[in-house]
Design an enzyme around this catalytic site. Structure first.
Site, PDB file in Angstrom:
ATOM      1  N   HIS A  53       1.084  -1.166  -0.052  1.00 27.30           N
ATOM      2  CA  HIS A  53      -0.142  -0.705  -0.052  1.00 27.30           C
ATOM      3  C   HIS A  53       0.916   1.381   0.730  1.00 27.30           C
ATOM      4  O   HIS A  53       1.909   1.483   0.049  1.00 27.30           O
ATOM      5  CB  HIS A  53      -1.254   0.109   1.058  1.00 27.30           C
ATOM      6  CG  HIS A  53      -0.623  -0.108   2.315  1.00 27.30           C
ATOM      7  ND1 HIS A  53       0.637   1.101   3.007  1.00 27.30           N
ATOM      8  CD2 HIS A  53       0.138  -1.073   3.122  1.00 27.30           C
ATOM      9  CE1 HIS A  53       1.483   0.516   3.992  1.00 27.30           C
ATOM     10  NE2 HIS A  53       1.096  -0.680   4.799  1.00 27.30           N
ATOM     11  N   GLU A  62      -2.273  -7.831   7.178  1.00 22.64           N
ATOM     12  CA  GLU A  62      -1.042  -7.411   7.147  1.00 22.64           C
ATOM     13  C   GLU A  62      -0.605  -8.455   8.774  1.00 22.64           C
ATOM     14  O   GLU A  62      -2.195  -8.573   9.357  1.00 22.64           O
ATOM     15  CB  GLU A  62      -0.386  -6.188   7.876  1.00 22.64           C
ATOM     16  CG  GLU A  62       1.063  -6.399   7.666  1.00 22.64           C
ATOM     17  CD  GLU A  62       1.943  -6.644   7.316  1.00 22.64           C
ATOM     18  OE1 GLU A  62       1.879  -7.877   7.198  1.00 22.64           O
ATOM     19  OE2 GLU A  62       3.220  -5.704   7.213  1.00 22.64           O
TER      20      GLU A  62
END
Length: 210
Positions: free
Chosen positions: A9, A82
């Protein structure tokens, strides 16, 4: 055969202080939003067949720009999120050294066997992440899929797919730039690494779809 483009990201508000952001939902910075727009420009040239994303907002917002450019929707999959860093969430390494120095030393020596207190088992994270990638490959056989996710989860998955010990993820893949491109090929359960950590600014050239 399916080609998967793995992208971390855009930059977040914790980036400057290098705080551990696992399951925490951290906002993109202005630079992170600019990186997402550059990724969208790349997507218009590369024309991936689908856009998948972690369910965390920093990944979803990064992916959304590319999906909008392509006129498609983001496929959100929580398995792409994550690694949860447990008690390390939101802390810098110096913070952890003050709070739990022994656990930090164990983590730095072997981040799998000595994962951070209260954190997710990295082996489980690698398993869920790679399962999502195989599902993406099956859903788009013969195509290319853009997957927007996170640094540690991507590196763990690369180790799992390429037969590298998980504990070596930092040594074998020392860093991933925000919105940098890493491409793998999945075919019959086998993986090949085609590209690693190419800065998005260097990638704004037409890609042929092979």
């Amino acid at each position: 055969m399916t080609r998967i483009v793995l992208v971390r990201h855009g930059e977040t508000e914790w980036h400057a202080e290098n705080r551990y952001a696992g399951s925490s939902d951290v906002a993109l910075t202005a630079r992170g939003r600019d990186q997402a727009r550059l990724l969208a420009a790349w997507a218009l040239l590369a024309r991936p067949d689908a856009v998948w994303s972690s369910d965390l907002s920093r990944a979803r917002l990064t992916a959304a720009a590319s999906a909008a450019a392509l006129g498609t929707d983001v496929r959100v999959d929580a398995r792409l999120r994550e690694l949860d860093f447990g008690e390390g969430e939101g802390l810098t390494r110096d913070d952890m050294d003050r709070k739990f120095p022994d656990a930090l030393r164990a983590f730095l020596a072997d981040p799998v066997a000595g994962h951070l207190p209260g954190g997710e088992d990295p082996a489980r994270a690698a398993a869920r992440f790679t399962a999502a990638l195989h599902d993406a490959a099956s859903a788009h056989t013969g195509g290319r899929v853009l997957v927007v996710a996170h640094s540690t989860a991507i590196r763990l998955a690369l180790c799992a797919l390429l037969g590298v010990p998980l504990k070596d993820y930092r040594r074998r893949f020392p860093s991933l730039g925000n919105c940098a491109l890493t491409e793998i090929r999945l075919r019959d359960g086998d993986a090949a690494l085609l590209e690693f950590n190419t800065a998005i600014e260097r990638s704004l050239v037409p890609w042929s779809k092979q």
